[in-house]
Design an enzyme around this catalytic site. Structure first.
Site, mmCIF file in Angstrom:
data_model
loop_
_atom_site.group_PDB
_atom_site.id
_atom_site.type_symbol
_atom_site.label_atom_id
_atom_site.label_comp_id
_atom_site.label_asym_id
_atom_site.label_seq_id
_atom_site.Cartn_x
_atom_site.Cartn_y
_atom_site.Cartn_z
ATOM 1 N N LYS A 172 95.023 81.064 22.942
ATOM 2 C CA LYS A 172 96.347 81.053 23.676
ATOM 3 C C LYS A 172 96.566 82.456 24.212
ATOM 4 O O LYS A 172 96.817 83.487 23.445
ATOM 5 C CB LYS A 172 97.550 81.046 22.595
ATOM 6 C CG LYS A 172 98.727 80.786 23.412
ATOM 7 C CD LYS A 172 99.926 81.055 22.477
ATOM 8 C CE LYS A 172 100.547 82.303 22.949
ATOM 9 N NZ LYS A 172 101.272 82.320 24.423
ATOM 10 N N GLY A 225 98.831 92.251 19.795
ATOM 11 C CA GLY A 225 100.418 91.925 20.315
ATOM 12 C C GLY A 225 100.977 92.812 19.753
ATOM 13 O O GLY A 225 100.910 94.255 18.964
ATOM 14 N N SER A 226 102.418 92.584 19.525
ATOM 15 C CA SER A 226 103.584 93.378 18.938
ATOM 16 C C SER A 226 103.360 93.370 17.380
ATOM 17 O O SER A 226 102.854 92.531 16.777
ATOM 18 C CB SER A 226 104.926 92.854 19.522
ATOM 19 O OG SER A 226 105.096 91.627 18.829
ATOM 20 N N GLY A 230 102.633 90.314 14.750
ATOM 21 C CA GLY A 230 101.322 90.660 13.911
ATOM 22 C C GLY A 230 101.673 90.263 12.441
ATOM 23 O O GLY A 230 100.918 89.874 11.901
ATOM 24 N N GLU A 247 95.429 93.709 15.865
ATOM 25 C CA GLU A 247 95.741 95.098 17.026
ATOM 26 C C GLU A 247 97.051 95.040 17.370
ATOM 27 O O GLU A 247 97.352 94.202 18.190
ATOM 28 C CB GLU A 247 94.699 94.792 18.003
ATOM 29 C CG GLU A 247 93.124 94.993 17.424
ATOM 30 C CD GLU A 247 92.882 96.526 16.907
ATOM 31 O OE1 GLU A 247 93.743 97.380 16.929
ATOM 32 O OE2 GLU A 247 91.916 96.431 16.282
ATOM 33 N N CYS A 281 98.220 99.914 24.862
ATOM 34 C CA CYS A 281 98.387 100.392 23.205
ATOM 35 C C CYS A 281 97.787 101.735 22.962
ATOM 36 O O CYS A 281 98.107 102.305 22.001
ATOM 37 C CB CYS A 281 97.769 99.387 22.565
ATOM 38 S SG CYS A 281 96.156 98.828 22.598
ATOM 39 N N GLN A 328 110.116 93.759 30.487
ATOM 40 C CA GLN A 328 109.694 95.175 29.991
ATOM 41 C C GLN A 328 110.377 96.349 31.037
ATOM 42 O O GLN A 328 110.209 97.372 30.230
ATOM 43 C CB GLN A 328 108.265 94.933 30.411
ATOM 44 C CG GLN A 328 107.281 96.222 29.884
ATOM 45 C CD GLN A 328 107.374 96.706 28.629
ATOM 46 O OE1 GLN A 328 107.126 95.616 27.835
ATOM 47 N NE2 GLN A 328 107.495 97.842 28.038
ATOM 48 N N GLU A 380 107.074 102.889 20.300
ATOM 49 C CA GLU A 380 106.282 102.328 21.138
ATOM 50 C C GLU A 380 107.203 101.874 22.392
ATOM 51 O O GLU A 380 107.825 100.815 22.426
ATOM 52 C CB GLU A 380 105.345 101.347 20.909
ATOM 53 C CG GLU A 380 104.415 101.211 21.963
ATOM 54 C CD GLU A 380 103.229 100.240 21.674
ATOM 55 O OE1 GLU A 380 102.124 100.260 21.857
ATOM 56 O OE2 GLU A 380 103.484 99.092 20.598
#
Length: 479
Positions: A172, A225-226, A230, A247, A281, A328, A380
């Protein structure tokens, strides 16, 4: 409406409900229309992958090698076309888009070679007449969930090892950037993958991703992802006793010491913080500078930041492309307001940029006189926003660099072998860079972090085998 790009389930292109993929450099342009899978279609994809696993896991290494090798060759031959697609849907400059596509080709080529290098160990047992074999085997159906910021490289570095080691896949991609992943899946499908080995289900995370998490037939999930998502992947995977790899975020420091070459320091930080619109990232958003070089470094970096050319991703003169989407962009501008309210000094940027087309263009933003306790230094942002933190000496710089819940990448700019060596050993990060940008990694070596940035085995290179295979130990007694 443009042609509908469908999902791939059990070797068939299916789907009817599509959404438009919008170019962030020109919001009037539709890059393509891409199907959204339903929960039922996602279940069908998982079932197809499960059914295909026994045959694919025992397939010959030359078959797997050939498919991955041909895929690499086609990607490389089409790097201009695919690079333009990537830049149009995500906003990277064309040079960065072509570079990412080239990297995808290199990854497939690497894992085509790994298929032919599958190895184990043969050891003597402590018991006379008994031999011991240690081998690695594929684990089953791999669920892959990828982010929007590297729409071709990250899907590739998950798909390629999964297939190389004999697993089947349900992927996905991020809802914002389905086009690049669709292109890779199409290439693999045409280059000979058996039905059901690779399945593409584009769509909402709340539908497609959740169905993957809920399925007991998904043996392992590789997620990028975030942090919040996660954690949900982890919780759902523990419930199913499923292997998972995460990650997630980063708040990566670059330390600049008094002995640094000023030009090297400025360019290293500018590339780390602002290139790819800071949407990496591994981007460095905390610049920790010792007081002897601080003022002249800040002056030079502010000038470099102000001179960065922001514009359409396909314009050859553009250095910084658009932010990926309105959500964003709002996050970035909200953090700029937070930085000002916290008392950091805005040294450059921070404003929207007018261009020939409507797009999400933001000037790279540099704060100075920040502290490591400010939100802009701890959270972040994931945009072209960086803050400079003044410190007294190397010892304070190292302590500040490590004072974060994340631990993906850390950099230092110095001409001192002593400090470079010490930093490599003592920086609490999975990857350490000396006199090179924090955001830039090779395809054949491990990628991953520590602390809140990562969980599970490393990605890329031969270390990918740690996640995509399971170790088996077999004992044999001579008759």
């Amino acid at each position: 409406m443009a042609e509908l790009h469908k999902n791939l389930i059990n070797g068939e292109w299916v789907g009817s409900d599509g959404v438009e993929n919008i170019n962030p450099s020109n919001t009037a342009e539709v890059v393509g229309v891409y199907a959204r899978a339903t929960a039922e279609e996602t279940k069908q994809a998982i079932a197809a992958a499960k059914a295909a696993f026994p045959a694919w896991s025992r397939s010959g290494i030359l078959e797997r090698h050939a498919i991955l090798s041909k895929t690499s060759q086609e990607i490389l031959a089409r790097k201009q076309e695919l690079g333009e697609l990537l830049s149009r849907e995500e906003g990277k400059t064309l040079a960065e888009g072509i570079g990412e596509v080239t990297r995808a080709a290199q990854i497939f080529d690497f894992f085509a070679g790994e298929v032919l290098r599958l190895a184990g160990e043969v050891l003597p047992s402590v018991r006379p007449g008994v031999g011991v074999e240690i081998t690695r085997e594929p684990i089953g159906v791999i669920g892959i969930i990828t982010p929007w910021n590297f729409p071709i490289a990250i899907p590739t570095w998950k798909i390629a090892p999964a297939l190389a080691y004999g697993n089947t896949v349900v992927i996905k991609p991020a809802d914002l950037v389905p086009g690049s992943t669709w292109a890779i899946v199409d290439i693999l499908n045409r280059n000979g993958l058996p039905k059901g080995v690779l399945n593409l289900v584009m769509g909402k995370g709340s539908v497609v991703g959740q169905t993957m998490l809920d399925s007991k037939d998904v043996t392992a999930i590789s997620f990028t992802g975030s942090v919040g998502t996660g954690k949900r992947v982890a919780a759902a995977s523990i419930e199913h006793n499923r292997k998972f790899q995460l990650e997630m975020g980063g708040k990566n420091p670059t330390v600049v010491l008094d002995d640094a070459d000023l030009k090297v320091a400025v360019e290293t930080v500018a590339q780390s913080a602002f290139f790819s619109t800071g949407q990496r990232c591994t981007a460095s958003s905390r610049v920790i500078v010792t007081e002897g070089i601080h003022d002249k470094f800040v002056e030079a970096l502010a000038e470099r930041t102000r001179n960065l050319r922001v514009g359409d991703a396909l314009d050859k003169n553009t250095e910084i492309g658009p932010v990926v989407d309105p959500s964003q962009l709002k996050q970035d501008t909200d953090y700029i307001a937070i930085g000002k309210a916290e008392g950091a000094k805005l040294a450059a940027g921070g404003e929207m940029v007018k261009a020939a087309t409507e797009g999400y263009f933001l000037q790279p933003t540099l704060f100075t006189e920040a502290t490591n306790s400010m939100r802009i230094s701890r959270e972040e942002i994931f945009g072209p926003v960086a803050s400079v933190i003044r410190v007294k000496d190397y010892e304070e710089a190292l302590a500040t660099a490590n004072d974060t819940e994340f631990g993906l990448s850390a950099g230092i700019v110095t001409t001192s072998l002593k400090y470079a060596t010490h930093f490599k050993r003592n920086a609490e990060a999975g990857m350490v860079m000396v006199n090179v940008p924090t955001a830039g990694v090779d395809f054949h070596v491990p990628f991953g972090g520590r602390k809140g940035s990562s969980y599970g085995p490393r990605e890329q290179g031969k270390y990918a085998a740690e996640f995509f295979t399971v170790v088996k130990t077999a004992y044999t007694a001579a008759g």
